[in-house]
Design a protein around this motif. Sequence first.
Motif, PDB file in Angstrom:
ATOM      1  N   UNK A   1       0.757  -1.175  -0.040  1.00 49.41           N
ATOM      2  CA  UNK A   1       0.093   0.150   0.054  1.00 49.41           C
ATOM      3  C   UNK A   1       0.917   1.272   0.025  1.00 49.41           C
ATOM      4  N   UNK A   2       0.342   2.232  -0.548  1.00 45.79           N
ATOM      5  CA  UNK A   2       1.327   3.622  -0.863  1.00 45.79           C
ATOM      6  C   UNK A   2       0.646   4.704  -0.243  1.00 45.79           C
ATOM      7  N   UNK A   3       1.477   5.597   0.318  1.00 50.29           N
ATOM      8  CA  UNK A   3       0.827   6.509   1.327  1.00 50.29           C
ATOM      9  C   UNK A   3       1.692   8.058   0.735  1.00 50.29           C
ATOM     10  N   UNK A   4       1.077   9.033   0.754  1.00 50.12           N
ATOM     11  CA  UNK A   4       1.791  10.300   0.562  1.00 50.12           C
ATOM     12  C   UNK A   4       0.659  11.499   1.048  1.00 50.12           C
ATOM     13  N   UNK A   5       1.289  12.704   1.219  1.00 44.29           N
ATOM     14  CA  UNK A   5       0.576  13.803   1.234  1.00 44.29           C
ATOM     15  C   UNK A   5      -0.092  13.651   2.830  1.00 44.29           C
ATOM     16  N   UNK A   6       0.635  13.316   3.621  1.00 45.31           N
ATOM     17  CA  UNK A   6      -0.088  13.207   5.108  1.00 45.31           C
ATOM     18  C   UNK A   6      -0.018  14.576   5.821  1.00 45.31           C
ATOM     19  N   UNK A   7      -1.039  14.855   6.118  1.00 50.33           N
ATOM     20  CA  UNK A   7      -0.767  16.247   6.846  1.00 50.33           C
ATOM     21  C   UNK A   7      -2.042  16.382   7.529  1.00 50.33           C
ATOM     22  N   UNK A   8      -1.959  17.384   8.718  1.00 49.71           N
ATOM     23  CA  UNK A   8      -2.851  17.510   9.653  1.00 49.71           C
ATOM     24  C   UNK A   8      -3.027  19.012  10.238  1.00 49.71           C
ATOM     25  N   UNK A   9      -4.220  19.269  10.541  1.00 54.85           N
ATOM     26  CA  UNK A   9      -4.700  20.395  11.093  1.00 54.85           C
ATOM     27  C   UNK A   9      -5.251  20.342  12.571  1.00 54.85           C
ATOM     28  N   UNK A  10      -4.525  20.782  13.517  1.00 57.21           N
ATOM     29  CA  UNK A  10      -5.213  20.565  14.899  1.00 57.21           C
ATOM     30  C   UNK A  10      -6.127  21.572  15.135  1.00 57.21           C
ATOM     31  N   UNK A  11      -7.019  21.113  15.889  1.00 55.85           N
ATOM     32  CA  UNK A  11      -7.977  22.240  15.995  1.00 55.85           C
ATOM     33  C   UNK A  11      -8.483  22.695  17.622  1.00 55.85           C
TER      34      UNK A  11
END
Length: 231
Positions: A221-231
């Motif tokens: 499985x491939x992953x990319x563009x892992x990003x987070x916005x903490x609220x």
Amino acid sequence: MKTYYSLVMLWFSLCTTAWAQNADNVLTQQERLEGWKLLWDGKTTNGWKSSGSEAFPTKGWNVEEGVLKVLKDGKGGDIITTKTYKNFILKVDFKLTKGANSGIKYFVTRGGIGCEYQILDDIRHPDAKAGVAGNRTLGSLYDLIAAPATKPYRPQEFNTAMIVVQGNHVEHWLNGVKIIEYERNNQMWRALVNYSKYKGFPDFGDAAQGHLLLQDHGDEVWFKNIKILEK
């Protein structure tokens, strides 16, 4: 001269914005202004470790051309973030090889156990027909709440999973479409858990915060563009 300089700077700004919008593992100017952060830089394993130790797995995971890959039968094990998260929006681009199984977990507090955004080839993997009423299919809250059969999935392409957490309210999105939402820490939640494979885990899914996890299920499985916005 000033006009020419202004036009050059405008062109440069537009080109830079367009590049950022199309580049992998890069935040756009708008995302930076909103407070998004990359959870993976596309080059190293910084910010991640094995779910069973303090080091990143020495096998089973590869970083290739800006893509974080789980290797087939690599036996590297799950990886988790070194930090824990509470209220957030998480985005992950993923691509499944044929017949693959994986997942994105959140509220992970011990032993790799946590709520799971299921990542699965529904057509080829037998787990899609297990569980109850499709609650182990792509996008489902694994073994608890089923995603709809008609969801915007693109086979053999990159797709975007998004998980939204605000207190006890949680949403799963796929390619810009909300596919499930639920409330935890209430009577209905406990009933769901007690009817699932997690019934033996006290307070499953109730933690105020926890690690994020990418699952190694023995498939590529491939992953990319892992990003987070903490609220």
